[in-house]
Design a protein around this motif. Structure first.
Motif, PDB file in Angstrom:
ATOM      1  N   GLY A  75       0.777  -1.223   0.000  1.00 26.24           N
ATOM      2  CA  GLY A  75       0.000   0.000   0.000  1.00 26.24           C
ATOM      3  C   GLY A  75       0.810   1.275   0.000  1.00 26.24           C
ATOM      4  O   GLY A  75       0.267   2.348  -0.236  1.00 26.24           O
ATOM      5  N   ASP A  76       2.126   1.188   0.247  1.00 20.85           N
ATOM      6  CA  ASP A  76       2.904   2.399   0.467  1.00 20.85           C
ATOM      7  C   ASP A  76       4.035   2.649  -0.523  1.00 20.85           C
ATOM      8  O   ASP A  76       4.732   3.648  -0.408  1.00 20.85           O
ATOM      9  CB  ASP A  76       3.494   2.381   1.879  1.00 20.85           C
ATOM     10  CG  ASP A  76       2.420   2.454   2.946  1.00 20.85           C
ATOM     11  OD1 ASP A  76       1.342   3.001   2.676  1.00 20.85           O
ATOM     12  OD2 ASP A  76       2.664   1.951   4.055  1.00 20.85           O
ATOM     13  N   LEU A  77       4.241   1.752  -1.480  1.00 20.12           N
ATOM     14  CA  LEU A  77       5.309   1.922  -2.467  1.00 20.12           C
ATOM     15  C   LEU A  77       4.759   1.722  -3.866  1.00 20.12           C
ATOM     16  O   LEU A  77       3.833   0.935  -4.070  1.00 20.12           O
ATOM     17  CB  LEU A  77       6.437   0.910  -2.253  1.00 20.12           C
ATOM     18  CG  LEU A  77       7.311   1.069  -1.032  1.00 20.12           C
ATOM     19  CD1 LEU A  77       8.285  -0.109  -0.930  1.00 20.12           C
ATOM     20  CD2 LEU A  77       8.085   2.370  -1.081  1.00 20.12           C
ATOM     21  N   ALA A  78       5.353   2.416  -4.819  1.00 27.15           N
ATOM     22  CA  ALA A  78       5.021   2.198  -6.228  1.00 27.15           C
ATOM     23  C   ALA A  78       6.252   2.502  -7.057  1.00 27.15           C
ATOM     24  O   ALA A  78       7.101   3.307  -6.668  1.00 27.15           O
ATOM     25  CB  ALA A  78       3.852   3.078  -6.653  1.00 27.15           C
ATOM     26  N   VAL A  79       6.350   1.848  -8.205  1.00 25.70           N
ATOM     27  CA  VAL A  79       7.401   2.123  -9.175  1.00 25.70           C
ATOM     28  C   VAL A  79       6.722   2.682 -10.414  1.00 25.70           C
ATOM     29  O   VAL A  79       5.738   2.112 -10.910  1.00 25.70           O
ATOM     30  CB  VAL A  79       8.208   0.858  -9.521  1.00 25.70           C
ATOM     31  CG1 VAL A  79       9.285   1.169 -10.557  1.00 25.70           C
ATOM     32  CG2 VAL A  79       8.828   0.256  -8.280  1.00 25.70           C
ATOM     33  N   LEU A  80       7.227   3.808 -10.895  1.00 22.90           N
ATOM     34  CA  LEU A  80       6.680   4.476 -12.075  1.00 22.90           C
ATOM     35  C   LEU A  80       7.680   4.359 -13.215  1.00 22.90           C
ATOM     36  O   LEU A  80       8.878   4.608 -13.019  1.00 22.90           O
ATOM     37  CB  LEU A  80       6.416   5.956 -11.778  1.00 22.90           C
ATOM     38  CG  LEU A  80       5.562   6.262 -10.550  1.00 22.90           C
ATOM     39  CD1 LEU A  80       5.523   7.764 -10.306  1.00 22.90           C
ATOM     40  CD2 LEU A  80       4.164   5.690 -10.705  1.00 22.90           C
ATOM     41  N   TYR A  81       7.189   3.997 -14.382  1.00 23.05           N
ATOM     42  CA  TYR A  81       8.008   3.903 -15.584  1.00 23.05           C
ATOM     43  C   TYR A  81       7.483   4.945 -16.570  1.00 23.05           C
ATOM     44  O   TYR A  81       6.283   4.986 -16.835  1.00 23.05           O
ATOM     45  CB  TYR A  81       7.895   2.511 -16.214  1.00 23.05           C
ATOM     46  CG  TYR A  81       8.359   1.400 -15.299  1.00 23.05           C
ATOM     47  CD1 TYR A  81       9.669   0.930 -15.359  1.00 23.05           C
ATOM     48  CD2 TYR A  81       7.485   0.808 -14.394  1.00 23.05           C
ATOM     49  CE1 TYR A  81      10.100  -0.090 -14.531  1.00 23.05           C
ATOM     50  CE2 TYR A  81       7.907  -0.217 -13.556  1.00 23.05           C
ATOM     51  CZ  TYR A  81       9.208  -0.657 -13.628  1.00 23.05           C
ATOM     52  OH  TYR A  81       9.638  -1.670 -12.806  1.00 23.05           O
ATOM     53  N   ASP A  82       8.384   5.775 -17.102  1.00 21.16           N
ATOM     54  CA  ASP A  82       7.924   6.821 -18.006  1.00 21.16           C
ATOM     55  C   ASP A  82       8.855   6.990 -19.194  1.00 21.16           C
ATOM     56  O   ASP A  82       9.946   6.431 -19.239  1.00 21.16           O
ATOM     57  CB  ASP A  82       7.762   8.150 -17.262  1.00 21.16           C
ATOM     58  CG  ASP A  82       9.065   8.744 -16.755  1.00 21.16           C
ATOM     59  OD1 ASP A  82      10.122   8.584 -17.401  1.00 21.16           O
ATOM     60  OD2 ASP A  82       9.045   9.392 -15.693  1.00 21.16           O
ATOM     61  N   GLU A  83       8.369   7.761 -20.149  1.00 25.25           N
ATOM     62  CA  GLU A  83       9.173   8.261 -21.250  1.00 25.25           C
ATOM     63  C   GLU A  83       9.038   9.771 -21.215  1.00 25.25           C
ATOM     64  O   GLU A  83       7.971  10.285 -20.889  1.00 25.25           O
ATOM     65  CB  GLU A  83       8.701   7.710 -22.590  1.00 25.25           C
ATOM     66  CG  GLU A  83       8.945   6.226 -22.726  1.00 25.25           C
ATOM     67  CD  GLU A  83       8.480   5.669 -24.065  1.00 25.25           C
ATOM     68  OE1 GLU A  83       7.881   6.407 -24.880  1.00 25.25           O
ATOM     69  OE2 GLU A  83       8.707   4.467 -24.287  1.00 25.25           O
ATOM     70  N   TRP A  84      10.111  10.483 -21.546  1.00 28.42           N
ATOM     71  CA  TRP A  84      10.078  11.933 -21.453  1.00 28.42           C
ATOM     72  C   TRP A  84      10.837  12.575 -22.602  1.00 28.42           C
ATOM     73  O   TRP A  84      11.704  11.937 -23.215  1.00 28.42           O
ATOM     74  CB  TRP A  84      10.654  12.409 -20.118  1.00 28.42           C
ATOM     75  CG  TRP A  84      12.053  11.931 -19.861  1.00 28.42           C
ATOM     76  CD1 TRP A  84      12.423  10.773 -19.237  1.00 28.42           C
ATOM     77  CD2 TRP A  84      13.266  12.573 -20.253  1.00 28.42           C
ATOM     78  NE1 TRP A  84      13.789  10.666 -19.200  1.00 28.42           N
ATOM     79  CE2 TRP A  84      14.331  11.756 -19.822  1.00 28.42           C
ATOM     80  CE3 TRP A  84      13.561  13.752 -20.909  1.00 28.42           C
ATOM     81  CZ2 TRP A  84      15.662  12.078 -20.037  1.00 28.42           C
ATOM     82  CZ3 TRP A  84      14.898  14.087 -21.129  1.00 28.42           C
ATOM     83  CH2 TRP A  84      15.924  13.249 -20.677  1.00 28.42           C
ATOM     84  N   GLY A  99      15.690  13.246 -24.662  1.00 25.44           N
ATOM     85  CA  GLY A  99      14.591  12.360 -24.344  1.00 25.44           C
ATOM     86  C   GLY A  99      15.128  11.093 -23.723  1.00 25.44           C
ATOM     87  O   GLY A  99      16.317  10.803 -23.812  1.00 25.44           O
ATOM     88  N   GLY A 100      14.262  10.363 -23.088  1.00 27.22           N
ATOM     89  CA  GLY A 100      14.693   9.118 -22.483  1.00 27.22           C
ATOM     90  C   GLY A 100      13.573   8.453 -21.726  1.00 27.22           C
ATOM     91  O   GLY A 100      12.394   8.770 -21.901  1.00 27.22           O
ATOM     92  N   LYS A 101      13.971   7.539 -20.885  1.00 25.80           N
ATOM     93  CA  LYS A 101      13.036   6.788 -20.059  1.00 25.80           C
ATOM     94  C   LYS A 101      13.452   6.950 -18.608  1.00 25.80           C
ATOM     95  O   LYS A 101      14.640   7.081 -18.310  1.00 25.80           O
ATOM     96  CB  LYS A 101      13.037   5.317 -20.452  1.00 25.80           C
ATOM     97  CG  LYS A 101      12.555   5.100 -21.866  1.00 25.80           C
ATOM     98  CD  LYS A 101      12.564   3.647 -22.242  1.00 25.80           C
ATOM     99  CE  LYS A 101      12.063   3.498 -23.675  1.00 25.80           C
ATOM    100  NZ  LYS A 101      11.926   2.103 -24.041  1.00 25.80           N
ATOM    101  N   GLY A 102      12.480   6.936 -17.728  1.00 21.27           N
ATOM    102  CA  GLY A 102      12.758   7.069 -16.307  1.00 21.27           C
ATOM    103  C   GLY A 102      12.106   5.951 -15.511  1.00 21.27           C
ATOM    104  O   GLY A 102      11.101   5.371 -15.932  1.00 21.27           O
ATOM    105  N   GLY A 120      15.381   8.170 -11.384  1.00 23.52           N
ATOM    106  CA  GLY A 120      16.509   7.911 -12.254  1.00 23.52           C
ATOM    107  C   GLY A 120      16.115   7.738 -13.687  1.00 23.52           C
ATOM    108  O   GLY A 120      14.945   7.572 -14.010  1.00 23.52           O
ATOM    109  N   VAL A 121      17.104   7.808 -14.544  1.00 22.39           N
ATOM    110  CA  VAL A 121      16.908   7.606 -15.971  1.00 22.39           C
ATOM    111  C   VAL A 121      17.497   6.250 -16.352  1.00 22.39           C
ATOM    112  O   VAL A 121      18.494   5.817 -15.782  1.00 22.39           O
ATOM    113  CB  VAL A 121      17.562   8.736 -16.797  1.00 22.39           C
ATOM    114  CG1 VAL A 121      16.824  10.033 -16.593  1.00 22.39           C
ATOM    115  CG2 VAL A 121      19.018   8.904 -16.450  1.00 22.39           C
ATOM    116  N   THR A 122      16.859   5.583 -17.307  1.00 23.86           N
ATOM    117  CA  THR A 122      17.282   4.217 -17.627  1.00 23.86           C
ATOM    118  C   THR A 122      18.542   4.145 -18.475  1.00 23.86           C
ATOM    119  O   THR A 122      19.098   3.084 -18.642  1.00 23.86           O
ATOM    120  CB  THR A 122      16.158   3.438 -18.331  1.00 23.86           C
ATOM    121  OG1 THR A 122      15.795   4.125 -19.527  1.00 23.86           O
ATOM    122  CG2 THR A 122      14.960   3.277 -17.435  1.00 23.86           C
TER     123      THR A 122
END
Length: 126
Positions: A75-84, A99-102, A120-122
Motif C-alpha cells: 500500500g505504500d510503495l510504487a514504481v513508475l516507468y515513463d518516457e520523457w 529524451g529518455g526513459k525514467g 533515475g533515468v534508464t
C-alpha cells in the motif's frame, strides 16, 4: 500541492519544472531521496537534488512526460516507468533536445500524499 496518487507525482513534476518552480519540485521528494543521473552520479537528499533541478531550470526547459506503467508494491510503495522529452536552451545558447526513459520509486507519506524516494533515468550506466 502534494501528489494524491503515485501517478500524480509525474504530472506535478512536469508542471513544476515547466513553471521553473524548484521549491514545488523539491516538495515532491522525500528529504532523503536519491536521484540517479545519466552520468551515473547519485545526488542524495533535497539539497543535492536542488542543484540538479536548478541546472534544468536554468535551461528554460519545456518538459513532457508520459507515464507508461505504475506498479504498486503493497500500500505504500510504487514504481513508475515513463518516457520523457525535453527541449531547452543549452548553456552555450544553442537549442537542446533530449529524451529518455525514467524509473522512479514513490512512497506514501504519513499524511497520505506520495513523494519520490528514488528517481533515475534508464540510460544511466548502472
Amino acid at each position: 500541492m502534494a501528489a494524491r496518487t503515485p501517478e500524480e507525482c509525474e504530472m506535478l513534476w512536469e508542471r513544476h519544472l515547466n513553471a521553473g518552480d524548484v521549491d514545488g519540485l523539491l516538495a515532491l521528494y522525500e528529504s532523503c531521496a536519491s536521484h540517479v543521473r545519466s552520468d551515473g552520479t547519485t545526488p542524495n537528499g533535497v539539497e543535492e537534488i536542488r542543484e540538479v533541478l536548478e541546472e534544468f531550470i536554468a535551461m528554460r526547459p519545456k518538459f513532457k512526460v508520459s507515464l507508461k506503467k505504475s506498479v504498486r508494491a503493497g500500500g505504500d510503495l510504487a514504481v513508475l516507468y515513463d518516457e520523457w522529452t525535453l527541449t531547452a536552451i543549452a548553456p552555450d545558447g544553442s537549442p537542446l533536445a533530449m529524451g529518455g526513459k525514467g524509473v522512479h520509486v514513490v512512497h506514501r507519506q504519513q499524511d497520505g500524499s506520495w513523494a519520490f524516494a528514488v528517481t533515475g533515468v534508464t540510460n544511466a550506466p548502472w
